[in-house]
Write a protein that holds these residues in place. Structure first.
Motif, PDB file in Angstrom:
ATOM      1  N   ALA A   1       0.812  -1.218   0.000  1.00  0.00           N
ATOM      2  CA  ALA A   1       0.000   0.000   0.000  1.00  0.00           C
ATOM      3  C   ALA A   1       0.844   1.266   0.000  1.00  0.00           C
ATOM      4  O   ALA A   1       0.473   2.268  -0.629  1.00  0.00           O
ATOM      5  N   SER A   2       1.988   1.235   0.693  1.00  0.00           N
ATOM      6  CA  SER A   2       2.780   2.460   0.805  1.00  0.00           C
ATOM      7  C   SER A   2       4.176   2.158   1.321  1.00  0.00           C
ATOM      8  O   SER A   2       4.343   1.307   2.205  1.00  0.00           O
ATOM      9  N   PRO A   3       5.190   2.882   0.811  1.00  0.00           N
ATOM     10  CA  PRO A   3       6.534   2.755   1.391  1.00  0.00           C
ATOM     11  C   PRO A   3       6.607   3.263   2.825  1.00  0.00           C
ATOM     12  O   PRO A   3       7.596   3.011   3.519  1.00  0.00           O
ATOM     13  N   LEU A   4       5.581   3.958   3.279  1.00  0.00           N
ATOM     14  CA  LEU A   4       5.564   4.410   4.671  1.00  0.00           C
ATOM     15  C   LEU A   4       5.598   3.225   5.632  1.00  0.00           C
ATOM     16  O   LEU A   4       6.112   3.337   6.749  1.00  0.00           O
ATOM     17  N   TYR A   5       5.056   2.103   5.188  1.00  0.00           N
ATOM     18  CA  TYR A   5       5.031   0.925   6.059  1.00  0.00           C
ATOM     19  C   TYR A   5       6.448   0.416   6.295  1.00  0.00           C
ATOM     20  O   TYR A   5       6.855   0.155   7.431  1.00  0.00           O
ATOM     21  N   ALA A   6       7.207   0.268   5.223  1.00  0.00           N
ATOM     22  CA  ALA A   6       8.606  -0.160   5.376  1.00  0.00           C
ATOM     23  C   ALA A   6       9.391   0.861   6.183  1.00  0.00           C
ATOM     24  O   ALA A   6      10.261   0.497   6.993  1.00  0.00           O
ATOM     25  N   GLY A   7       9.081   2.137   5.999  1.00  0.00           N
ATOM     26  CA  GLY A   7       9.749   3.163   6.793  1.00  0.00           C
ATOM     27  C   GLY A   7       9.454   3.028   8.274  1.00  0.00           C
ATOM     28  O   GLY A   7      10.334   3.227   9.119  1.00  0.00           O
ATOM     29  N   ALA A   8       8.209   2.655   8.602  1.00  0.00           N
ATOM     30  CA  ALA A   8       7.849   2.455  10.013  1.00  0.00           C
ATOM     31  C   ALA A   8       8.576   1.251  10.591  1.00  0.00           C
ATOM     32  O   ALA A   8       9.056   1.288  11.731  1.00  0.00           O
ATOM     33  N   VAL A   9       8.687   0.172   9.814  1.00  0.00           N
ATOM     34  CA  VAL A   9       9.423  -1.008  10.286  1.00  0.00           C
ATOM     35  C   VAL A   9      10.898  -0.665  10.465  1.00  0.00           C
ATOM     36  O   VAL A   9      11.551  -1.134  11.407  1.00  0.00           O
ATOM     37  N   ALA A  10      11.433   0.166   9.572  1.00  0.00           N
ATOM     38  CA  ALA A  10      12.821   0.612   9.726  1.00  0.00           C
ATOM     39  C   ALA A  10      13.002   1.399  11.022  1.00  0.00           C
ATOM     40  O   ALA A  10      14.010   1.232  11.731  1.00  0.00           O
ATOM     41  N   ARG A  11      12.026   2.236  11.362  1.00  0.00           N
ATOM     42  CA  ARG A  11      12.119   2.978  12.627  1.00  0.00           C
ATOM     43  C   ARG A  11      12.036   2.032  13.817  1.00  0.00           C
ATOM     44  O   ARG A  11      12.743   2.213  14.820  1.00  0.00           O
ATOM     45  N   LEU A  12      11.180   1.009  13.715  1.00  0.00           N
ATOM     46  CA  LEU A  12      11.091   0.034  14.796  1.00  0.00           C
ATOM     47  C   LEU A  12      12.409  -0.730  14.934  1.00  0.00           C
ATOM     48  O   LEU A  12      12.874  -0.982  16.060  1.00  0.00           O
ATOM     49  N   LEU A  13      13.032  -1.071  13.832  1.00  0.00           N
ATOM     50  CA  LEU A  13      14.325  -1.752  13.884  1.00  0.00           C
ATOM     51  C   LEU A  13      15.378  -0.875  14.557  1.00  0.00           C
ATOM     52  O   LEU A  13      16.201  -1.370  15.341  1.00  0.00           O
ATOM     53  N   ARG A  14      15.346   0.410  14.308  1.00  0.00           N
ATOM     54  CA  ARG A  14      16.309   1.321  14.946  1.00  0.00           C
ATOM     55  C   ARG A  14      16.044   1.421  16.448  1.00  0.00           C
ATOM     56  O   ARG A  14      16.983   1.552  17.249  1.00  0.00           O
ATOM     57  N   ILE A  15      14.771   1.352  16.840  1.00  0.00           N
ATOM     58  CA  ILE A  15      14.446   1.342  18.273  1.00  0.00           C
ATOM     59  C   ILE A  15      15.016   0.084  18.917  1.00  0.00           C
ATOM     60  O   ILE A  15      15.611   0.133  20.004  1.00  0.00           O
ATOM     61  N   VAL A  16      14.822  -1.051  18.278  1.00  0.00           N
ATOM     62  CA  VAL A  16      15.362  -2.313  18.785  1.00  0.00           C
ATOM     63  C   VAL A  16      16.887  -2.254  18.818  1.00  0.00           C
ATOM     64  O   VAL A  16      17.526  -2.708  19.782  1.00  0.00           O
ATOM     65  N   ASP A  17      17.484  -1.702  17.789  1.00  0.00           N
ATOM     66  CA  ASP A  17      18.940  -1.560  17.715  1.00  0.00           C
ATOM     67  C   ASP A  17      19.473  -0.779  18.911  1.00  0.00           C
ATOM     68  O   ASP A  17      20.454  -1.181  19.562  1.00  0.00           O
ATOM     69  N   ALA A  18      18.835   0.334  19.234  1.00  0.00           N
ATOM     70  CA  ALA A  18      19.257   1.139  20.377  1.00  0.00           C
ATOM     71  C   ALA A  18      19.085   0.381  21.685  1.00  0.00           C
ATOM     72  O   ALA A  18      19.944   0.428  22.571  1.00  0.00           O
ATOM     73  N   GLU A  19      17.976  -0.341  21.809  1.00  0.00           N
ATOM     74  CA  GLU A  19      17.727  -1.134  23.018  1.00  0.00           C
ATOM     75  C   GLU A  19      18.798  -2.208  23.201  1.00  0.00           C
ATOM     76  O   GLU A  19      19.206  -2.517  24.330  1.00  0.00           O
ATOM     77  N   LEU A  20      19.290  -2.762  22.095  1.00  0.00           N
ATOM     78  CA  LEU A  20      20.300  -3.817  22.152  1.00  0.00           C
ATOM     79  C   LEU A  20      21.724  -3.272  22.272  1.00  0.00           C
ATOM     80  O   LEU A  20      22.674  -4.063  22.330  1.00  0.00           O
ATOM     81  N   GLY A  21      21.860  -1.948  22.290  1.00  0.00           N
ATOM     82  CA  GLY A  21      23.192  -1.363  22.407  1.00  0.00           C
ATOM     83  C   GLY A  21      23.949  -1.297  21.088  1.00  0.00           C
ATOM     84  O   GLY A  21      25.179  -1.266  21.062  1.00  0.00           O
ATOM     85  N   ARG A  22      23.202  -1.260  19.987  1.00  0.00           N
ATOM     86  CA  ARG A  22      23.770  -1.160  18.638  1.00  0.00           C
ATOM     87  C   ARG A  22      24.845  -2.224  18.403  1.00  0.00           C
ATOM     88  O   ARG A  22      26.033  -1.924  18.252  1.00  0.00           O
TER      89      ARG A  22
END
Length: 343
Positions: free
Chosen positions: A46-67
């Motif tokens: 439906a939209s590239p915004l969805y993949a962008g949101a998943v990318a933001r969630l991945l960055r949140i997880v990345d920060a939580e894991l200490g990159r």
């Protein structure tokens, strides 16, 4: 069912779905087929915004894991790799360089896919990062129950009553789909009335197995869903072909799907959200851009207006916004979204 997986006569729905979707010439694995995008519209398409949101969630997880040096992104039910392609494009170069993307799919690897994406039939063991399953569980085959018995189906979609439910499936229905298990067998071997329901036990097991491959991070399942308090009285089994809903005929010519009892799948610490809630937390908004922008930056206004329309579709009540998100932290990772702090 034959040795090759083709349905030859009336069988239980779980076996029929397995053959129709994943058999040698099944809907999802047929060589040269268009994949899911050729038959129905998902949030990914439906939209590239969805993949962008998943990318933001991945960055949140990345920060939580200490990159960490290696950040895994596992897309279960990856279709033709559209979501992973979009996420990789949306990530900052530094983050993308550390990501190990896995597409988990039973179909063959499509030609021209980004070579960074690893293609696998099963989720890899020992990953750290984000496991994401968008509209996967609704295609995990399951059995249908009606009036305390299994429903059998022929290749043309004709149904007939089967034998009484076994103990494990009856117990699942009694816990997760109240009133659907029937009253049990009487002296004449008749199963008691219990209505029609989908036995989600295989989805529970499939999700638990996928989550078990993740050592630390976040596991997310997104799907058509319902909860124990509001199970549909006649179930949700249906088919899709060429963009239209159709009868669920298990002949390999259409998708066969049923909504997911996500609350039954949920493990310890999991949260259930609507897609509207989840995407809003990830910054996807359907709000219109300020009209003043049309005067100062007409092209920017048109782009923002288009994005707002796509965001509105992704978060619409009565549509994609009502999809369920099952969000499960693993290995001591923090829950997401974080609980609101008290004022």
């Amino acid at each position: 069912m034959s040795a090759q997986g083709e349905v030859r006569g009336p069988v239980r729905w779980r076996a029929a779905m397995e053959a129709a979707l994943y058999g040698p010439d099944g809907f999802y694995v047929r060589p040269g087929g268009p994949g899911p995008a050729g038959h129905f519209r998902t949030s990914v398409h439906a939209s590239p915004l969805y993949a962008g949101a998943v990318a933001r969630l991945l960055r949140i997880v990345d920060a939580e894991l200490g990159r960490p040096e290696r950040l895994d992104l596992v897309d279960v039910g990856a279709g033709r790799g559209e979501l992973l392609t979009g996420v990789l494009a949306a990530l900052p170069p530094e983050t993308a360089a550390r990501v190990r993307p896995y597409a988990v799919e039973r179909a063959a690897r499509p030609e021209g896919l980004d070579p960074r994406i690893r293609w696998a039939a099963e989720a890899p063991e020992g990953t750290t990062g984000l496991l994401f399953a968008n509209e996967w569980l609704d295609n995990v085959p399951l059995d249908i129950a009606e009036d305390g018995r299994y429903v059998l189906v022929a290749p043309d979609g004709t149904e007939s009553p089967g034998g009484p439910l076994d103990a494990a499936d009856r117990a699942w229905l009694e816990r997760w789909w109240p009133g659907a298990a029937g009253a049990g067998e009487g002296e004449a071997g008749e199963a008691g009335a219990g209505g029609r329901a989908e036995i989600g036990r295989p989805r529970d097991a499939a999700w638990a197995a996928a989550v078990a491959t993740l050592e630390r991070g976040l596991a997310v399942a997104v799907d058509y869903a319902h909860t124990r308090a509001a199970r549909p009285p006649y179930g949700t089994l249906t088919g899709f072909r060429a963009g239209r809903e159709t009868a669920p005929v298990p002949d390999g010519g259409c998708d066969v799907t049923a909504h997911v009892a996500l609350d039954a799948c949920a493990g310890p610490g999991a949260r259930l959200l609507t897609q509207r809630e989840a995407l809003t937390a990830l910054g996807v908004s359907g709000g219109r851009p300020p009209l003043a922008l049309a005067s100062t930056d007409p092209a920017g206004y048109v782009r923002a207006l288009s994005a707002a329309g796509e965001a509105a579709e992704l978060t619409a009540r009565g549509g994609l916004g009502d999809f369920g998100w099952l969000v499960q932290p693993v290995g001591g990772a923090a829950p997401w979204p974080p609980a609101p702090t008290a004022p």
